[in-house]
Scaffold this motif. Structure first.
Motif: not given
Length: 277
Positions: A85-95
């Motif tokens: 994917m090579q994302p510009e944003i990686l958003f990691v949630t529900d930690l």
């Protein structure tokens, strides 16, 4: 954290399971985030490592440019997907789960080493170590103390890897920075709530209502406190009052709340309708 001068190409969101807007406040919050950022990217890819039989129902509520991918977080599958994917944003949630946090730490480190331009956002959801310290102070349980220190170790390892940390309250952000000075800057991303389109007048309602699943430990604590400390005062004013309890898994504790005015309704399809009574 969205691109300001142009539309972004791709954002990837890591989450344990698909957010369910009518199940709990965290699900509604993530659901609102997805809607809010959908117009800033050509595509958003939601990667989850657990599936449920009602997932198709919730997928229909997501923005049209959001794509869901069930990828177990093992054998490097998530890392391979991110590489493609090579994302510009990686958003990691529900930690919230230690094993999930540990898995995400490995994924984030790999992603940052391969894609230096990827902007990593960690959505803490809670100040976990503080929550368990408070619980341990009350319970005096070594197990709770162990959980508190375990969360603190994980958070110390993970949070400095982010470019931005989002927190539910400013107080959580201050506590995290105090305990982990290497933490990047924080931003408040608060809980979201939908307002009722048909609020009832007080004279058309009766009784009381408690909303929340039994699987969350502070909900169970709150119910016990209500039973032992609050209800005696209320019943002295109205012996016939009932407390309707809405939320899943309360059947596990039904024996504990026998001979009380609690009425367990379980999960309901229309929360607004229930509350309007």
């Amino acid at each position: 954290f969205c691109p300001r001068s142009r539309r972004g190409k791709c954002a990837v969101i890591l989450v344990p399971s698909l957010p369910k807007h009518d199940r709990n406040s965290s699900g509604l919050r993530i659901h609102c985030v997805l809607k809010a950022i959908s117009s800033y990217f050509d595509s958003i890819h939601l990667v989850h490592h657990a599936i449920g039989e009602d997932d198709p129902v919730y997928k229909r509520t997501y923005p049209t440019n959001l794509y869901c991918h069930y990828i177990p977080f093992k054998d490097g599958k998530a890392e391979k997907f991110l590489a493609s994917m090579q994302p510009e944003i990686l958003f990691v949630t529900d930690l919230f789960d230690p094993q999930y946090i540990q898995k995400c730490a490995g994924i984030i480190k790999t992603t940052k080493s391969e894609f230096r331009d990827c902007f990593v956002i960690l959505d803490t959801m809670d100040c976990h170590w503080k929550k368990y310290v408070r619980k341990a102070q009350t319970s005096a349980s070594q197990e709770d103390w162990n959980a508190a220190w375990r969360y603190l170790e994980l958070e110390k390892e993970l949070y400095p890897e982010a470019n931005l940390l989002t927190v539910v309250t400013a107080e959580d952000g201050e506590d995290i920075i105090f305990s982990i000075p290497e933490t990047p800057k924080t931003a408040v991303l608060p809980n979201c709530y939908t307002l009722s389109p048909r609020p009832p007048s007080l004279d058309k309602t009766s009784d009381l209502c408690f909303v929340g699943p039994a699987t969350v430990n502070h909900n169970l604590d709150a119910m016990r406190y209500m039973r032992d400390e609050v209800l005696p005062h209320i019943l002295s004013l109205d012996a016939n009052i009932k407390v309707f309890v809405i939320g899943s898994s309360w059947q596990l504790y039904s024996q504990e709340f026998t001979d009380t005015p609690f009425v367990f309704r379980g999960h309901v399809a229309d929360l607004d309708k229930e509350l309007s009574r």
